[in-house]
Design a protein around this motif. Structure first.
Motif, PDB file in Angstrom:
ATOM      1  N   ASN A   1      17.386 -23.827  -7.882  1.00 49.92           N
ATOM      2  CA  ASN A   1      16.765 -24.775  -6.940  1.00 49.92           C
ATOM      3  C   ASN A   1      15.252 -24.606  -6.840  1.00 49.92           C
ATOM      4  N   TYR A   2      14.706 -23.825  -7.753  1.00 53.75           N
ATOM      5  CA  TYR A   2      13.283 -23.469  -7.703  1.00 53.75           C
ATOM      6  C   TYR A   2      12.376 -24.695  -7.531  1.00 53.75           C
ATOM      7  N   GLN A   3      12.591 -25.686  -8.406  1.00 54.72           N
ATOM      8  CA  GLN A   3      11.698 -26.853  -8.399  1.00 54.72           C
ATOM      9  C   GLN A   3      11.712 -27.605  -7.071  1.00 54.72           C
TER      10      GLN A   3
ATOM     11  N   CYS B   1      10.645 -19.680  -3.848  1.00 53.88           N
ATOM     12  CA  CYS B   1       9.726 -19.322  -4.940  1.00 53.88           C
ATOM     13  C   CYS B   1      10.037 -17.901  -5.406  1.00 53.88           C
ATOM     14  N   SER B   2       9.496 -17.542  -6.550  1.00 51.66           N
ATOM     15  CA  SER B   2       9.840 -16.217  -7.095  1.00 51.66           C
ATOM     16  C   SER B   2       9.193 -15.081  -6.294  1.00 51.66           C
ATOM     17  N   ARG B   3       8.041 -15.329  -5.684  1.00 54.00           N
ATOM     18  CA  ARG B   3       7.261 -14.315  -4.952  1.00 54.00           C
ATOM     19  C   ARG B   3       6.826 -13.167  -5.873  1.00 54.00           C
ATOM     20  N   LEU B   4       6.682 -13.491  -7.159  1.00 55.47           N
ATOM     21  CA  LEU B   4       6.311 -12.435  -8.117  1.00 55.47           C
ATOM     22  C   LEU B   4       4.801 -12.204  -8.184  1.00 55.47           C
TER      23      LEU B   4
ATOM     24  N   GLY C   1       0.387 -12.630   3.949  1.00 53.27           N
ATOM     25  CA  GLY C   1      -0.441 -12.350   2.764  1.00 53.27           C
ATOM     26  C   GLY C   1      -0.037 -13.226   1.597  1.00 53.27           C
ATOM     27  N   TRP C   2       0.740 -14.238   1.859  1.00 51.87           N
ATOM     28  CA  TRP C   2       1.224 -15.159   0.811  1.00 51.87           C
ATOM     29  C   TRP C   2       1.553 -16.496   1.450  1.00 51.87           C
ATOM     30  N   ILE C   3       1.295 -17.567   0.725  1.00 46.48           N
ATOM     31  CA  ILE C   3       1.861 -18.878   1.068  1.00 46.48           C
ATOM     32  C   ILE C   3       1.994 -19.648  -0.242  1.00 46.48           C
TER      33      ILE C   3
ATOM     34  N   ILE D   1      -2.367 -11.157  -0.945  1.00 44.38           N
ATOM     35  CA  ILE D   1      -1.998  -9.883  -1.579  1.00 44.38           C
ATOM     36  C   ILE D   1      -2.096 -10.045  -3.101  1.00 44.38           C
ATOM     37  N   ASP D   2      -1.887 -11.291  -3.560  1.00 44.28           N
ATOM     38  CA  ASP D   2      -1.853 -11.531  -5.007  1.00 44.28           C
ATOM     39  C   ASP D   2      -3.213 -11.967  -5.554  1.00 44.28           C
ATOM     40  N   TYR D   3      -4.289 -11.688  -4.817  1.00 48.43           N
ATOM     41  CA  TYR D   3      -5.611 -12.193  -5.235  1.00 48.43           C
ATOM     42  C   TYR D   3      -5.901 -11.864  -6.705  1.00 48.43           C
ATOM     43  N   GLU D   4      -6.017 -12.920  -7.474  1.00 49.49           N
ATOM     44  CA  GLU D   4      -6.277 -12.798  -8.918  1.00 49.49           C
ATOM     45  C   GLU D   4      -7.501 -13.667  -9.198  1.00 49.49           C
ATOM     46  N   PRO D   5      -8.684 -13.050  -9.398  1.00 54.28           N
ATOM     47  CA  PRO D   5      -9.917 -13.847  -9.455  1.00 54.28           C
ATOM     48  C   PRO D   5      -9.846 -15.054 -10.400  1.00 54.28           C
TER      49      PRO D   5
HETATM   50  C1  FAD Z   1      -6.689 -22.233  -3.531  1.00 51.76           C
HETATM   51  C2  FAD Z   1      -5.641 -21.502  -4.345  1.00 51.76           C
HETATM   52  C3  FAD Z   1      -5.803 -20.159  -4.605  1.00 51.76           C
HETATM   53  C4  FAD Z   1      -4.859 -19.462  -5.366  1.00 51.76           C
HETATM   54  N1  FAD Z   1      -5.064 -18.129  -5.587  1.00 51.76           N
HETATM   55  C5  FAD Z   1      -4.163 -17.428  -6.312  1.00 51.76           C
HETATM   56  C6  FAD Z   1      -4.355 -16.034  -6.541  1.00 51.76           C
HETATM   57  O1  FAD Z   1      -5.352 -15.435  -6.099  1.00 51.76           O
HETATM   58  N2  FAD Z   1      -3.407 -15.365  -7.255  1.00 51.76           N
HETATM   59  C7  FAD Z   1      -2.301 -16.003  -7.763  1.00 51.76           C
HETATM   60  O2  FAD Z   1      -1.462 -15.349  -8.403  1.00 51.76           O
HETATM   61  N3  FAD Z   1      -2.125 -17.332  -7.585  1.00 51.76           N
HETATM   62  C8  FAD Z   1      -2.998 -18.060  -6.875  1.00 51.76           C
HETATM   63  N4  FAD Z   1      -2.800 -19.406  -6.683  1.00 51.76           N
HETATM   64  C9  FAD Z   1      -1.711 -20.085  -7.410  1.00 51.76           C
HETATM   65  C10 FAD Z   1      -0.343 -20.163  -6.721  1.00 51.76           C
HETATM   66  O3  FAD Z   1      -0.468 -20.677  -5.429  1.00 51.76           O
HETATM   67  C11 FAD Z   1       0.378 -18.817  -6.679  1.00 51.76           C
HETATM   68  O4  FAD Z   1       0.406 -18.241  -7.965  1.00 51.76           O
HETATM   69  C12 FAD Z   1       1.829 -18.948  -6.231  1.00 51.76           C
HETATM   70  O5  FAD Z   1       1.890 -19.584  -4.991  1.00 51.76           O
HETATM   71  C13 FAD Z   1       2.440 -17.555  -6.157  1.00 51.76           C
HETATM   72  O6  FAD Z   1       3.730 -17.584  -5.622  1.00 51.76           O
HETATM   73  P1  FAD Z   1       5.009 -17.242  -6.525  1.00 51.76           P
HETATM   74  O7  FAD Z   1       4.796 -15.962  -7.235  1.00 51.76           O
HETATM   75  O8  FAD Z   1       6.216 -17.355  -5.686  1.00 51.76           O
HETATM   76  O9  FAD Z   1       4.933 -18.432  -7.565  1.00 51.76           O
HETATM   77  P2  FAD Z   1       6.042 -19.139  -8.450  1.00 51.76           P
HETATM   78  O10 FAD Z   1       6.011 -20.588  -8.131  1.00 51.76           O
HETATM   79  O11 FAD Z   1       7.339 -18.462  -8.336  1.00 51.76           O
HETATM   80  O12 FAD Z   1       5.438 -18.988  -9.927  1.00 51.76           O
HETATM   81  C14 FAD Z   1       5.595 -17.813 -10.727  1.00 51.76           C
HETATM   82  C15 FAD Z   1       4.257 -17.306 -11.192  1.00 51.76           C
HETATM   83  O13 FAD Z   1       3.551 -18.322 -11.922  1.00 51.76           O
HETATM   84  C16 FAD Z   1       2.156 -18.239 -11.657  1.00 51.76           C
HETATM   85  N5  FAD Z   1       1.713 -19.468 -10.986  1.00 51.76           N
HETATM   86  C17 FAD Z   1       2.430 -20.265 -10.166  1.00 51.76           C
HETATM   87  N6  FAD Z   1       1.693 -21.317  -9.776  1.00 51.76           N
HETATM   88  C18 FAD Z   1       0.491 -21.173 -10.355  1.00 51.76           C
HETATM   89  C19 FAD Z   1      -0.700 -21.938 -10.339  1.00 51.76           C
HETATM   90  N7  FAD Z   1      -0.797 -23.073  -9.668  1.00 51.76           N
HETATM   91  N8  FAD Z   1      -1.755 -21.491 -11.043  1.00 51.76           N
HETATM   92  C20 FAD Z   1      -1.675 -20.353 -11.767  1.00 51.76           C
HETATM   93  N9  FAD Z   1      -0.582 -19.587 -11.825  1.00 51.76           N
HETATM   94  C21 FAD Z   1       0.490 -19.991 -11.128  1.00 51.76           C
HETATM   95  C22 FAD Z   1       1.962 -17.047 -10.720  1.00 51.76           C
HETATM   96  O14 FAD Z   1       1.672 -15.911 -11.488  1.00 51.76           O
HETATM   97  C23 FAD Z   1       3.320 -16.925 -10.058  1.00 51.76           C
HETATM   98  O15 FAD Z   1       3.602 -15.632  -9.588  1.00 51.76           O
HETATM   99  C24 FAD Z   1      -3.729 -20.140  -5.905  1.00 51.76           C
HETATM  100  C25 FAD Z   1      -3.573 -21.497  -5.635  1.00 51.76           C
HETATM  101  C26 FAD Z   1      -4.510 -22.171  -4.865  1.00 51.76           C
HETATM  102  C27 FAD Z   1      -4.317 -23.628  -4.587  1.00 51.76           C
END
Ligand code: FAD
Length: 499
Positions: free
Chosen positions: A210-212, A225-228, A321-323, A355-359
Motif C-alpha cells: 500500500n506504499y503508493q 512510508c518506509s522511514r528508511l 524529526g521526520w515528516i 534526522i535524515d538531513y542529507e545536504p
Molecule cells: C524541502 C524538502 C527537504 C527534504 N530533505 C530531505 C533530506 O534532508 N533527506 C532526505 O533523505 N530526504 C529529504 N527529502 C525527500 C523526502 O521527503 C524524504 O526522503 C522522505 O520523506 C523520507 O521518508 P521515507 O524514508 O519514509 O521515504 P520513502 O518514501 O519510503 O522512500 C524511500 C527512500 O527514497 C528516498 N526518497 C524518497 N523520496 C525522495 C525524494 N523526493 N527525493 C530524494 N530521495 C527521496 C529516500 O532516501 C527515502 O528514504 C526532502 C524533501 C523536501 C520537499
C-alpha cells in the motif's frame, strides 16, 4: 613501528557492504575511527536530535565491529589532529573512507585533508557510497552507471580478525557537552543498523503493497512510508542493499520505492556536481529576491502561523524529526511563497529538524519548492486545500494543534471563519490561544505568483534555464526545451480552492 590502516567512518555507520572497511582489511591491521568534529556539529544545519541519533548508531556500530574483533576509537576534535596522533605511534599506511557529498564545511575539510595526506605521504582511499559519481562532466549514461552500482554484489561483513588495540576510546559526548542547543524530539526513531533493518523488513512485510497510497497524507505516511531515510543518510544501511532487497521482493510498490531510491542519488548528484547550490540559486535571476523576516520565520518554525494544517505539520515534524515528502514540500513552499522568506533561512531551519538531513537532497528540494531552479514545475501549495485533501476531518490537526481540538470540522481548516455561535463551544479565542493567520493565504500566493511571473518574463530567463536543464536534468527530460508557459495548470490547480 607497526603498520596499520585507518578506517575513517563518516556517514557509513555499518560493517556490512562497507567497501572502505573491506579494502583496508586486505592489506594491514585496521583501526576504525570516528571523529566527532565540534566545528561541524555547531553549524546551523546540525542539531542535537541528529547527534543523539548518530550516538545510537555509533554504539551499534561498535557492537558490530566487536563481533569481527575490532574496536571503534572515538575522538573529539579535527581529523588532521587525530591522524597526527596515530602517526606518532604507528606507520599509517592508508586512510580508508567513503566519498561524502556533504555541506560546504565537509567539502572544504576533505579538500584540506587531501593536501594534508599528500604532504604526510599517506594514501587516502575513498570509495563510492551511493550511485553518485565524482567528477562527472555530463549526465549522459548516469542512469546506466547508477544501475551498475546498484547491481554490484554486496560485500559481506568481514571475517573475524581480532585486533583489539589497547588505545582508549573517548566516551561518546552528550549533546550538552558538545554544547549543542537541546531540541526536544520526543517521537524520534532510534538510530543503528539493527533498527534500520527492522524498519526495512517491517516495510517489506506489512507496508510495501500500500506504499503508493500512503505517501501523501500525514495520517497514513507515518505508518505507510518506509522511514528508511535516516538510516540511509547515516549509512546504517547501504542504498545498494536496500535496492537489492526490495527488488528481490517483487511486490506491488517495489517499483515506486525503487524509483525514489533512484531520486535519492539523482539529487545528491546535483550537489556533487555543483556544491555551490547549497547556498546559491540555480537561476541567477532568482537570487536575493526574498526578504528575511524573523517574526515570520519563528512563527513558521514553531507551528504558530495561524494556518492549522501548516502548524500541525510543523509541530509533528518538531516532535518526530521526520515528516513525509508532500508535507515537507508544502512547508517549504509556504515559507518561500506565502511568507516570501529566503529559502536558505527556512531551509536551515528544516535541516536542523530532520534526522535524515542529507545536504544533496535537502538543498535541491528546498530550491525546487521555492521555484529557484527554473527547470521544475512551480508548485505553490494552497495549505488549506492540502488540509481538506489529506486531513478532511481535521484528525491530524486536532492531534497536533490542541488549541483547536474542540473546533467543529467545518472550521478546522480555517478557524478565522468561525461565527460567534460556535466560538463559545470550541474554547477558541483567536489571537489569544491560537493566532490569527500571519498572512492571508490567497493574497500572499497571488503576490508571490505575480513577482515570479515578472522575473520569468525578463529577457534571457529561458536561455539560462535551458543551460541549467542541460547540466542537471536527466536525458529523457532534456529532449523538450523549456518554454514560457501560460497559465501553468499545476500552479492553477493548487489555487482552486475559494476561501
Ligand atoms: C524541502 C524538502 C527537504 C527534504 N530533505 C530531505 C533530506 O534532508 N533527506 C532526505 O533523505 N530526504 C529529504 N527529502 C525527500 C523526502 O521527503 C524524504 O526522503 C522522505 O520523506 C523520507 O521518508 P521515507 O524514508 O519514509 O521515504 P520513502 O518514501 O519510503 O522512500 C524511500 C527512500 O527514497 C528516498 N526518497 C524518497 N523520496 C525522495 C525524494 N523526493 N527525493 C530524494 N530521495 C527521496 C529516500 O532516501 C527515502 O528514504 C526532502 C524533501 C523536501 C520537499
Amino acid at each position: 613501528m607497526e603498520t596499520i590502516n585507518l578506517v575513517w567512518f563518516k556517514k557509513d555507520l555499518r560493517t556490512f557492504d562497507n567497501e572502505a572497511l573491506n579494502e583496508a582489511l586486505k592489506t594491514e591491521n585496521v583501526i576504525p575511527i570516528f571523529v566527532i568534529e565540534p566545528d561541524l556539529w555547531k553549524l546551523p544545519d546540525h542539531s542535537s536530535r541528529q547527534w543523539e541519533f548518530v550516538r545510537e548508531c555509533l554504539i551499534d556500530l561498535n557492537n558490530s565491529l566487536n563481533d569481527i574483533g575490532l574496536k571503534l576509537i572515538i575522538r573529539v576534535g579535527n581529523i588532521e589532529d587525530v591522524i597526527k596522533e596515530f602517526t606518532e605511534r604507528f606507520h599509517v599506511k592508508g586512510i580508508y573512507s567513503h566519498e561524502e557529498t556533504g555541506n560546504e564545511w565537509t567539502f572544504k575539510r576533505d579538500q584540506d585533508l587531501r593536501r594534508f595526506t599528500k604532504n604526510e605521504n599517506i594514501h587516502w582511499y575513498e570509495y563510492r557510497q551511493f550511485g553518485v559519481f565524482r567528477g562527472l562532466k555530463t549526465r549522459k549514461n548516469w542512469s546506466r552507471k547508477w544501475e551498475q552500482h546498484m547491481s554490484q554484489e554486496l560485500i559481506n561483513d568481514p571475517r573475524r580478525v581480532n585486533y583489539f588495540i589497547d588505545i582508549p576510546s573517548h566516551n561518546l559526548p552528550s549533546s550538552k557537552s558538545l554544547k549543542l542547543n537541546l531540541d526536544k524530539c520526543s517521537h524520534r526513531i532510534q538510530g543503528g543498523r539493527k533498527q534500520g533493518l527492522n524498519k526495512l523488513y517491517e516495510f517489506l512485510k506489512y507496508k510495501i503493497d500500500n506504499y503508493q497510497y500512503s505517501l501523501s497524507s500525514p495520517l497514513k505516511a507515518f505508518d505507510g512510508c518506509s522511514r528508511l531515510s535516516p538510516y540511509l543518510t547515516w549509512g546504517c544501511l547501504s542504498v545498494r542493499e536496500v535496492v537489492q532487497t526490495i527488488r528481490r521482493t517483487k511486490k506491488r510498490g517495489s517499483r515506486a520505492i525503487n524509483s525514489r531510491l533512484h531520486w535519492h542519488c539523482h539529487f545528491i548528484q546535483k550537489l556533487e556536481s555543483e556544491p555551490e547550490l547549497e547556498s546559491r540559486e540555480y537561476h541567477p535571476y532568482m537570487s536575493g529576491i526574498r526578504k528575511s523576516n524573523q517574526i515570520f520565520l519563528k512563527a513558521w518554525s514553531q507551528g504558530l502561523t495561524g494556518i492549522p494544517f501548516i502548524d500541525a505539520c510543523m509541530r509533528s515534524l518538531n516532535s518526530h524529526g521526520w515528516i513525509n515528502f508532500r508535507m515537507r514540500a508544502m512547508l517549504m513552499s509556504f515559507a518561500s511563497y506565502q511568507l516570501w522568506l529566503p529559502w536558505q533561512e527556512s531551509g536551515l531551519c528544516l535541516a536542523r529538524k530532520f534526522i535524515d538531513y542529507e545536504p544533496g537532497i535537502h538543498w535541491t528540494q528546498c530550491q525546487m519548492q521555492s521555484g529557484t531552479t527554473s527547470i521544475n514545475t512551480m508548485r505553490i501549495y494552497n495549505p488549506i486545500k492540502q488540509g481538506y485533501d489529506h486531513d478532511p476531518e481535521g484528525i491530524f490537526i486536532r492531534t497536533w494543534v490542541k488549541e483547536l481540538q474542540y473546533l467543529p470540522s467545518k472550521f478546522i481548516h480555517a478557524p478565522w471563519k468561525i461565527d460567534l455561535f460556535h466560538q463559545d463551544d470550541s474554547s477558541l479565542v483567536l489571537g489569544k490561544n491560537y493566532p490569527f493567520p500571519i498572512v492571508d493565504p490567497i493574497i500572499s500566493t497571488n503576490t508571490a505568483r505575480a513577482k515570479l511571473k515578472e522575473i520569468r518574463n525578463k529577457p534571457g530567463f529561458f536561455d539560462i534555464a535551458n543551460n541549467i536543464l542541460e547540466k542537471h536534468s536527466s536525458r529523457k527530460r532534456r529532449k523538450s526545451k523549456l518554454k514560457k508557459k501560460q497559465n501553468n495548470p499545476v500552479l492553477h490547480k493548487q489555487l482552486t480552492l475559494k476561501l
